[in-house]
Design a protein around this motif. Structure first.
Motif, mmCIF file in Angstrom:
data_model
loop_
_atom_site.group_PDB
_atom_site.id
_atom_site.type_symbol
_atom_site.label_atom_id
_atom_site.label_comp_id
_atom_site.label_asym_id
_atom_site.label_seq_id
_atom_site.Cartn_x
_atom_site.Cartn_y
_atom_site.Cartn_z
ATOM 1 N N ILE A 1 4.938 26.750 17.970
ATOM 2 C CA ILE A 1 6.210 26.113 17.623
ATOM 3 C C ILE A 1 7.058 25.908 18.875
ATOM 4 N N GLU A 2 7.092 26.917 19.738
ATOM 5 C CA GLU A 2 7.841 26.807 20.985
ATOM 6 C C GLU A 2 7.248 25.717 21.881
ATOM 7 N N THR B 1 1.156 29.261 10.059
ATOM 8 C CA THR B 1 0.052 29.919 10.760
ATOM 9 C C THR B 1 -0.662 28.908 11.657
ATOM 10 N N THR C 1 -0.243 32.139 19.076
ATOM 11 C CA THR C 1 0.409 32.497 17.817
ATOM 12 C C THR C 1 1.184 31.293 17.287
ATOM 13 N N ALA C 2 1.558 31.368 16.007
ATOM 14 C CA ALA C 2 2.340 30.295 15.408
ATOM 15 C C ALA C 2 3.674 30.126 16.123
ATOM 16 N N GLN C 3 4.304 31.241 16.474
ATOM 17 C CA GLN C 3 5.591 31.172 17.182
ATOM 18 C C GLN C 3 5.428 30.480 18.529
ATOM 19 N N GLN C 4 4.367 30.819 19.255
ATOM 20 C CA GLN C 4 4.136 30.206 20.561
ATOM 21 C C GLN C 4 3.854 28.709 20.421
#
Length: 400
Positions: free
Chosen positions: A47-48, A192, A42-45
Motif C-alpha cells: 500500500i505504501e 492481503t 506485506t500488504a502495508q508495504q
C-alpha cells in the motif's frame, strides 16, 4: 416532480455507472505463463508503495471488460445512453455521453500521459475511433464515426477523465482507482498480498481486498501493482455471484517513457462539426431556468417544505449502514407503478430484471445486477447499494 426524476436518475443508474466510468484508465491484462519470483512484501508495504508511486509519463494499450449480469444484450448500453442525456442531449462527441459505452462489453483503448497537463485516451471500436485529449487548458474530443468535435476549456490539472461540473470527480487512472479503494478500506475490509503475476510484460504483486461484512455483492477487488514503480497495472472486481468479473481491466502493453508532444496535438478535421462545451452548458442552464426559476433550491426553506431538499426526508437521500454494506434510501413519495397493468412485453422485461419480495416493510421488487441491486417498494421507497437482495429486504424491514 422534476426533483424526483433528478434524484432517481442519480441514485440508481449512477451507482451502476460509477464503477464502469471509474475504469477509464484501466483494463484486463494478459498474464504470461509462470508467476515472477519477487521478494516478499506485506500488504502495508505494498500500500505504501502504491501511495509513493509518482508515475508521470506512460503510454500503452489496455482493455476493459464490464459484465453487470444484465439479462438482455444492449441493456447496459441503453442505461449508458440514458446517463449521457436524452431528448436533444449532449453532442455525440461529448465525453459524458461517449465514455459510458464502457458500461458493457469489452473495449480496447490506447492511452498516453505526460504529467497532469497532457493526457490522451482513444477508444477503438472496429474501424471507428473516439479520442479524448487534454492539452493544457483545452479538452478536445473527436468521434471519427460522426465526424464531430467537442471542445471546452479546462482548468490546469484536470484531465480527460474528469467528471462533468457539479458531479464528484471520478478516478481516471489505475492509481487513482486504487487510491479510492484503499482510502475507503477500514475495519470492514481485509487487505492481503496474494502472490505475483506478469502483467503487460511487467512483474507485479497481487493486492487483494475483500469485505469482512456479509451481505455485500463484492467478493473481492484485486489490484496488480508494478513491482518496480508501484503503479497499478490491472484491476479486477469480482461478484459473489461468480462467473465473469464485473470489471476486468488492465494494461496489455505499457511504456513508462515520455510520449512525444505531438501525441497531444489536435486540430479539428476539415468539415467536422465543432460543439463548444461552454455554449452548450449555457443553453442547458437557460432551459433549466425556464422549468424552475428558483434553481435547485426554493427561497425561505420552501424546498424542504415541498420535499425538494437534498437531505433526509421525502425526496431526499438517507444512508443506512456503513462500509461495504452501505445502502442509500430515497423516498419518492409516490406509489410504484403497477407493472401488471403494463403490456406483456414490458412485463416480461421487468420480470427478467426483478424479483418480487415482501416483508414487514410491505411488498416490492428488487431490480438486480451483479454489483448494484435496488429495492423499489410498492409505496414508493427505493433502497439501493452494492448489497444482496436479502440485505435490501432486511434494511427495509428495519427501517419500517
Amino acid at each position: 416532480m422534476a426533483q424526483t426524476r433528478k434524484a432517481s436518475r442519480f441514485i440508481v443508474p449512477v451507482a451502476v455507472a460509477g464503477v464502469a466510468a471509474a475504469t477509464i484508465g484501466l483494463v484486463p491484462a494478459l498474464a504470461a505463463s509462470g508467476d515472477p519470483d519477487l521478494p516478499e512484501i506485506t500488504a502495508q508495504q505494498l500500500i505504501e508503495k502504491i501511495a509513493a508511486s509518482d508515475t508521470q509519463t506512460l503510454s500503452g494499450t489496455f482493455k476493459v471488460s464490464t459484465d453487470l449480469g444484465l439479462p438482455l444484450d444492449g441493456l447496459a448500453s441503453g442505461l449508458a445512453s440514458g446517463l449521457g442525456g436524452g431528448g436533444g442531449g449532449p453532442a455525440s462527441a461529448d465525453p459524458t455521453e461517449k465514455l459510458t459505452q464502457l458500461l458493457s462489453g469489452s473495449h480496447t483503448l490506447r492511452v498516453a500521459a505526460d504529467g497532469p497537463e497532457r493526457q490522451k485516451l482513444t477508444l477503438l471500436d472496429g474501424s471507428d475511433e473516439y479520442s479524448l485529449i487534454h492539452n493544457g487548458d483545452d479538452v478536445w474530443a473527436y468521434d471519427s464515426k460522426s465526424n464531430e468535435v467537442f471542445h471546452e476549456k479546462a482548468p490546469a490539472g484536470e484531465g480527460p477523465s474528469r467528471a462533468p461540473e457539479g458531479d464528484a470527480e471520478l478516478p481516471g487512472t489505475p492509481k487513482q482507482l486504487a487510491d479510492e479503494v484503499l482510502k475507503a478500506a477500514g475495519d470492514t475490509t481485509s487487505i492481503t498480498v496474494d502472490g505475483t503475476a506478469k502483467v503487460a510484460g511487467r512483474d507485479a504483486y497481487q493486492l487483494v481486498i475483500k469485505p469482512k461484512q456479509s451481505g455485500s455483492t463484492v467478493a473481492s477487488v484485486k489490484i496488480a501493482v508494478d513491482a518496480a514503480n508501484g503503479t497499478p497495472l490491472k484491476f479486477t472486481l469480482a461478484s459473489v455471484e461468480g462467473g465473469k468479473p464485473v470489471v476486468d481491466a488492465g494494461f496489455t502493453k505499457v511504456d513508462f517513457s515520455k510520449p512525444a508532444a505531438s501525441d497531444f496535438a489536435f486540430k479539428a478535421p476539415e468539415g467536422a462539426k465543432v460543439t463548444e462545451g461552454a455554449a452548450e452548458k449555457a443553453a442547458e442552464e437557460a432551459e433549466g431556468a425556464k422549468e424552475n426559476p428558483f434553481g435547485d433550491e426554493l427561497p425561505g426553506g420552501l424546498g424542504e417544505a415541498f420535499g425538494l431538499g437534498a437531505g433526509s426526508g421525502e425526496g431526499g437521500v438517507n444512508v443506512i449502514g456503513e462500509g461495504w454494506t452501505t445502502i442509500a434510501k430515497l423516498d419518492t413519495g409516490a406509489p410504484a407503478p403497477k407493472t401488471d397493468e403494463a403490456p406483456k412485453e414490458v412485463q416480461g422485461l421487468l420480470d427478467s430484471l426483478g424479483d418480487k419480495v415482501s416483508g414487514k416493510f410491505g411488498s416490492g421488487t428488487v431490480f438486480k445486477t451483479k454489483l448494484v441491486n435496488a429495492l423499489l417498494t410498492d409505496d414508493g421507497r427505493v433502497y439501493v447499494g452494492a448489497v444482496t437482495k436479502d440485505a435490501l429486504v432486511n434494511a427495509a424491514n428495519a427501517d419500517k
